[in-house]
Design a protein around this motif. Structure first.
Motif, PDB file in Angstrom:
ATOM      1  N   TYR A   1       0.796  -1.229   0.000  1.00 29.59           N
ATOM      2  CA  TYR A   1       0.000   0.000   0.000  1.00 29.59           C
ATOM      3  C   TYR A   1       0.829   1.281   0.000  1.00 29.59           C
ATOM      4  O   TYR A   1       0.280   2.368   0.062  1.00 29.59           O
ATOM      5  N   GLY A   2       2.139   1.152  -0.044  1.00 32.17           N
ATOM      6  CA  GLY A   2       2.984   2.336  -0.039  1.00 32.17           C
ATOM      7  C   GLY A   2       3.958   2.321   1.115  1.00 32.17           C
ATOM      8  O   GLY A   2       4.122   1.312   1.811  1.00 32.17           O
ATOM      9  N   SER A   3       4.600   3.473   1.366  1.00 28.49           N
ATOM     10  CA  SER A   3       5.662   3.545   2.377  1.00 28.49           C
ATOM     11  C   SER A   3       5.231   4.219   3.676  1.00 28.49           C
ATOM     12  O   SER A   3       6.032   4.349   4.597  1.00 28.49           O
ATOM     13  N   SER A   4       3.983   4.665   3.757  1.00 31.17           N
ATOM     14  CA  SER A   4       3.527   5.343   4.975  1.00 31.17           C
ATOM     15  C   SER A   4       3.327   4.339   6.102  1.00 31.17           C
ATOM     16  O   SER A   4       3.273   3.119   5.892  1.00 31.17           O
ATOM     17  N   ASN A   5       3.203   4.860   7.309  1.00 29.69           N
ATOM     18  CA  ASN A   5       2.982   3.991   8.463  1.00 29.69           C
ATOM     19  C   ASN A   5       1.660   3.225   8.351  1.00 29.69           C
ATOM     20  O   ASN A   5       1.596   2.034   8.652  1.00 29.69           O
ATOM     21  N   VAL A   6       0.603   3.916   7.925  1.00 31.01           N
ATOM     22  CA  VAL A   6      -0.689   3.249   7.814  1.00 31.01           C
ATOM     23  C   VAL A   6      -0.647   2.183   6.728  1.00 31.01           C
ATOM     24  O   VAL A   6      -1.260   1.112   6.852  1.00 31.01           O
ATOM     25  N   ALA A   7       0.118   2.432   5.667  1.00 35.93           N
ATOM     26  CA  ALA A   7       0.280   1.435   4.605  1.00 35.93           C
ATOM     27  C   ALA A   7       1.042   0.223   5.116  1.00 35.93           C
ATOM     28  O   ALA A   7       0.674  -0.925   4.848  1.00 35.93           O
ATOM     29  N   LYS A   8       2.105   0.484   5.868  1.00 35.41           N
ATOM     30  CA  LYS A   8       2.890  -0.628   6.409  1.00 35.41           C
ATOM     31  C   LYS A   8       2.080  -1.433   7.413  1.00 35.41           C
ATOM     32  O   LYS A   8       2.212  -2.654   7.492  1.00 35.41           O
ATOM     33  N   MET A   9       1.231  -0.745   8.164  1.00 35.32           N
ATOM     34  CA  MET A   9       0.373  -1.445   9.121  1.00 35.32           C
ATOM     35  C   MET A   9      -0.548  -2.434   8.400  1.00 35.32           C
ATOM     36  O   MET A   9      -0.730  -3.575   8.841  1.00 35.32           O
ATOM     37  N   LYS A  10      -1.120  -1.996   7.280  1.00 34.49           N
ATOM     38  CA  LYS A  10      -1.981  -2.885   6.499  1.00 34.49           C
ATOM     39  C   LYS A  10      -1.192  -4.079   5.975  1.00 34.49           C
ATOM     40  O   LYS A  10      -1.689  -5.220   5.960  1.00 34.49           O
ATOM     41  N   GLU A  11       0.039  -3.841   5.562  1.00 32.40           N
ATOM     42  CA  GLU A  11       0.866  -4.930   5.045  1.00 32.40           C
ATOM     43  C   GLU A  11       1.254  -5.905   6.156  1.00 32.40           C
ATOM     44  O   GLU A  11       1.192  -7.133   5.973  1.00 32.40           O
ATOM     45  N   VAL A  12       1.658  -5.379   7.311  1.00 30.55           N
ATOM     46  CA  VAL A  12       2.053  -6.255   8.422  1.00 30.55           C
ATOM     47  C   VAL A  12       0.856  -7.073   8.909  1.00 30.55           C
ATOM     48  O   VAL A  12       0.986  -8.263   9.233  1.00 30.55           O
ATOM     49  N   TYR A  13      -0.310  -6.454   8.950  1.00 33.00           N
ATOM     50  CA  TYR A  13      -1.530  -7.177   9.324  1.00 33.00           C
ATOM     51  C   TYR A  13      -1.756  -8.365   8.395  1.00 33.00           C
ATOM     52  O   TYR A  13      -2.036  -9.485   8.837  1.00 33.00           O
TER      53      TYR A  13
END
Length: 525
Positions: free
Chosen positions: A124-136
């Motif tokens: 989803y990109g490099s932002s924190n919220v994007a990384k959170m979605k990826e880690v989830y």
């Protein structure tokens, strides 16, 4: 007058009053349709989400779910089913125009998949919220495997209007406020869960699967084999909804309460904050590498699998449970629908009208609070129908007593017809009654169910699930290419894509925290 003192008959009769007749046509629906991208041979597409479709993180209409390959199309709340279907058709047309020679898989159970590692997790990109979605999603992969996560479904969002709730609360002589509306939505949810077995019976369309789906998995089901690699159960309706599919046996011990908003929120929060010894094996920190967001029973609320959910639109970085607690239930999300493989859009108009009748019925019917035995009974009935719903003489359990699916369905449809008449009168048409009668044909003759039709096609032609799926995928792509845009134009979609990318970049530029601090702050709220 007690908030629950009115009977089904009292409430049904009240719907003939002018204030209900003018508010019932304002019921709104939205659809979230999931679909796997597949390559020309019918295999899972491993290409990235096309840039021309915009940024998955910030696009209102076209995004992805678990995988880069699992697309999700979202329509806004609308009154008219035809409007929602036309919007959905516009989205399909634009997507087809931008995925090259790929197509969209027309069913719930996935196409041929080699290994979990071949399923690309959505980026989803490099932002924190994007990384959170990826880690989830990485956590979902580690906990349950990626194959389960690329099962597709259709989510049906449903809400009553403010005018309806005013009339409803006046009828029950209570104040029209957030707490009472939420209480009534939970009445609806409990009845839906008790009767949720009816949905896979009527709309289940996944009685078969590609044997690659079971690679490395233990199962005790007596599968029969067809073609080169298709497994099926003769009377199954929705393998997607079975323990093989879009459910999670690890959550079976969770005591999620559906008796009211407060108990629901507190029980979901308890699951999010309960450590799991099993998941502790996966790291959840910067030092050891992010393999999941945390090692609790649920990482976040979205991990809770349920055939229906209470919903409130969440603000940026607001937890769903907080949104519900702060502003109450604003709509419900039905999650028990298989992708309809006989529709190019994954859902058809008749389903809208029947679900309106069914969900209104679930509100009208008396709704006793769930006890553990009653909840267990509802789960047992659902499990029985997804595995052998078309089995002649199948017995279910209703209030502790055995009853055949056919007899219970016949009783239900007697009352559903009455609800349909009321909706016909309010909307000045006969579409609701027609929808109910069309669905009742599946009760009197199970061969009319989509699961039976799908299986009959496979057996009669001695073909694999994947062969039929690819044929329909190609057919539906050609169908979409011949459509005209009705609500959105190609230029509007292109502009939406550009704006979504700009929004994603702005979010990335605004980040000021390390990811570990961002996660800590999110869960501390």
């Amino acid at each position: 007058m007690s908030i629950h003192s009115l009977t089904f008959s009292n409430r049904l009769a009240a719907l003939s009053q002018p204030q209900f007749q003018t508010s019932l046509p304002n019921i709104k629906h939205g659809v979230e349709r999931e679909a796997l991208r597949v390559d020309p041979s019918g295999g899972l597409a491993t290409t990235n989400h096309p840039e021309a479709l915009g940024a998955k993180l910030t696009h209102d209409t076209i995004t992805t779910d678990f995988s880069e390959s699992l697309m999700e199309f979202i329509t806004p709340p609308e009154k008219e089913p035809k409007t929602t279907l036309a919007q959905l058709a516009d989205i399909h047309k634009f997507v087809y125009e931008n995925i090259g020679d790929e197509t969209l898989w027309p069913m719930s159970m996935p196409c041929f998949v080699n290994k979990d590692t071949c399923i690309p997790i959505a980026q989803y990109g490099s932002s924190n919220v994007a990384k959170m979605k990826e880690v989830y999603r990485t956590g979902l992969h580690n906990r349950y495997g990626s194959t389960m996560q690329v099962i597709a479904g259709v989510h049906f969002n449903f809400s009553f209007s403010d005018e309806f709730w005013q009339a409803w609360c006046d009828l029950h002589e209570v104040e029209n406020n957030m707490d009472n509306r939420s209480l009534y939505y939970f009445d609806l949810i409990r009845n839906f869960r008790s009767l949720s077995w009816l949905i896979p019976y009527l709309y289940g369309a996944s009685p078969a699967l590609c044997q690659s789906f079971l690679a490395g998995k233990e199962n005790t089901f007596p599968f029969k084999k067809l073609g080169k690699g298709t497994l099926y159960l003769p009377y199954a309706t929705s393998l997607r909804m079975s323990d093989l599919g879009y459910t999670n046996s690890e959550q079976s011990a969770l005591n999620i309460s559906y008796n009211n908003l407060s108990s629901y929120v507190s029980s979901v929060r308890a699951a999010i904050n309960t450590p799991s010894d099993q998941y502790a094996a996966f790291s959840s920190n910067e030092k050891d590498g992010w393999q999941q967001l945390n090692s609790n029973v649920l990482q976040i609320e979205n991990e809770l699998y349920s055939p229906i959910r209470p919903k409130q639109v969440a603000k940026s970085l607001e937890k769903p449970s907080d949104a519900l607690e702060n502003r109450g239930v604003s709509y419900i999300e039905v999650r028990a629908l298989d992708v309809n493989p006989f529709s190019p859009l994954g859902i058809d108009e008749n389903q809208f009208y029947f679900l309106d009748v069914f969900l209104l019925y679930c509100l009208l019917k008396e709704s006793p609070k769930f006890t553990q035995p009653a909840y267990d009974e509802s789960e047992h009935n659902l499990d029985a129908v997804v595995i052998e719903g078309r089995k002649p003489g199948l017995m279910l359990t209703h209030e502790g007593k055995a009853i055949s699916l056919t007899d219970w369905s016949t009783e239900l449809f007697t009352e559903l017809r009455e609800v349909a008449k009321t909706l016909d009168e309010a909307n000045l048409n006969a579409k609701y009654s027609a929808a109910v009668e069309r669905e009742f044909e599946k009760v009197t003759d199970p061969s009319n169910t989509p699961s039976a039709k799908w299986l009959k096609t496979l057996i009669d032609h001695e073909i694999d699930n994947s062969t039929l799926g690819l044929e329909l995928a190609d057919e539906y792509k050609k169908y979409a290419s011949g459509l005209n845009y009705l609500h959105m134009t190609q230029d509007m979609f292109r502009q939406q894509a550009v704006e979504s990318i700009q929004s994603r970049v702005q979010i990335e530029q605004a980040d000021s925290k390390a990811f570990s601090d961002f996660i800590q702050d999110y869960f501390a709220q």
